[in-house]
Scaffold this active site. Structure first.
Site, PDB file in Angstrom:
ATOM      1  N   THR A 135       2.056 -12.237  -6.285  1.00 30.39           N
ATOM      2  CA  THR A 135       2.455 -10.333  -6.698  1.00 30.39           C
ATOM      3  C   THR A 135       1.074  -9.968  -7.095  1.00 30.39           C
ATOM      4  O   THR A 135       0.537  -8.747  -7.520  1.00 30.39           O
ATOM      5  CB  THR A 135       3.261 -10.065  -8.533  1.00 30.39           C
ATOM      6  OG1 THR A 135       2.542 -11.408  -8.866  1.00 30.39           O
ATOM      7  CG2 THR A 135       4.686 -11.345  -7.798  1.00 30.39           C
ATOM      8  N   ARG A 147      -4.150 -14.777 -11.585  1.00 30.46           N
ATOM      9  CA  ARG A 147      -4.001 -14.274 -10.998  1.00 30.46           C
ATOM     10  C   ARG A 147      -2.598 -14.647 -10.360  1.00 30.46           C
ATOM     11  O   ARG A 147      -2.800 -15.857  -9.871  1.00 30.46           O
ATOM     12  CB  ARG A 147      -4.585 -13.014 -10.179  1.00 30.46           C
ATOM     13  CG  ARG A 147      -4.590 -12.361  -9.601  1.00 30.46           C
ATOM     14  CD  ARG A 147      -5.266 -11.283  -8.788  1.00 30.46           C
ATOM     15  NE  ARG A 147      -6.275 -11.945  -7.653  1.00 30.46           N
ATOM     16  CZ  ARG A 147      -6.487 -11.187  -6.913  1.00 30.46           C
ATOM     17  NH1 ARG A 147      -6.438  -9.709  -6.941  1.00 30.46           N
ATOM     18  NH2 ARG A 147      -6.515 -12.117  -5.256  1.00 30.46           N
TER      19      ARG A 147
END
Ligand code: PRP
Ligand code: URA
Length: 210
Positions: A109, A105
């Site tokens: 963002t 991840r």
């Protein structure tokens, strides 16, 4: 609640989850707990594993006995943290095939970035169990199911230890055909997209990084 979403309701899972959440639980114990919870969740989620019959001779007589066909199962952890759940499943179904999906991840963002994908062959003939302890925004889970489907997977289950309501909804809307098993549904996400109360960063706690 959607009929494809199963939230665990067993005192053993609840107890082990509380130990897992505790920030004072060290790496070794954390790893063992993730494995134990995964095994307990597998007991629940593998109820529909296909059964074959084999002739077995007891000390008394021959009989036709049910056995599971582990070859039909593909266990697919989402790296890294999903790796911590694999052995819990393999203790129960040692012959299952294992694939890997690498997603990370993005810290700003919160979007998943793919860096690895290796899945067992004949995926369309297998039941696929995707493993990731954390379902937060749902971005990683949706991307992992997309990849499994792209490789032919049709019969897919997603198993997580903790889910946030937001991610659970995103996943079940994006892939209404899959079954989702959660150890617990937590309250919400914080501004960094971490699950609250959660357990922190699952990968870091399993591998002792950070
Ligand atoms: C964590 C976790 C999930 C993902 C969940 O992994 O294990 O894969 O975040 O977040 P999402 O639902 O918002 O996508 P991370 O990307 O931190 O990688 P790691 O397992 O390598 O630490
Ligand atoms: N990933 C984690 O490891 N923990 C969270 O709470 C959210 C994403």
């Amino acid at each position: 609640m959607d009929k494809n979403i199963m939230i665990m309701d067993h005192p053993l899972i609840k107890h082990k989850l509380s130990l897992l959440r505790n920030k004072n639980t060290g790496t070794g114990e954390f790893r063992s707990l993730v494995e134990e919870i995964s095994m307990l969740m597998a007991y629940e989620s593998l109820r529909d594993l296909p059964i074959e019959y084999e002739e077995i001779e007891t000390p008394i007589e021959k009989c036709s006995c049910p056995v599971i066909s582990g070859k039909k199962l593909a266990v697919v952890p989402i790296l890294r943290a999903g790796l911590g759940m694999v052995n819990g499943i393999l203790h129960l179904v040692p012959t299952a095939k294992v694939g890997h999906i690498g997603l990370c991840r993005n810290e700003e963002t919160h979007e998943p970035e793919e860096y690895y994908c290796k899945l067992p062959g004949n995926l369309e003939q297998r039941e696929v169990i995707l493993l990731d302890p954390m379902l937060a925004t749902g971005g990683s889970a949706v991307a992992a199911v997309d990849l499994v489907k792209k490789h032919g997977g049709k019969d897919i289950k997603f198993m997580c230890i903790l889910a946030a309501p937001y991610g659970l909804e995103i996943l079940s809307k994006a892939h209404p055909d899959i079954e989702i098993y959660c150890g617990n549904l937590d309250r919400c996400l914080n501004e960094d997209a971490y699950i609250c109360p959660g357990l922190g960063d699952a990968g870091d706690r399993i591998f002792g990084t950070k």
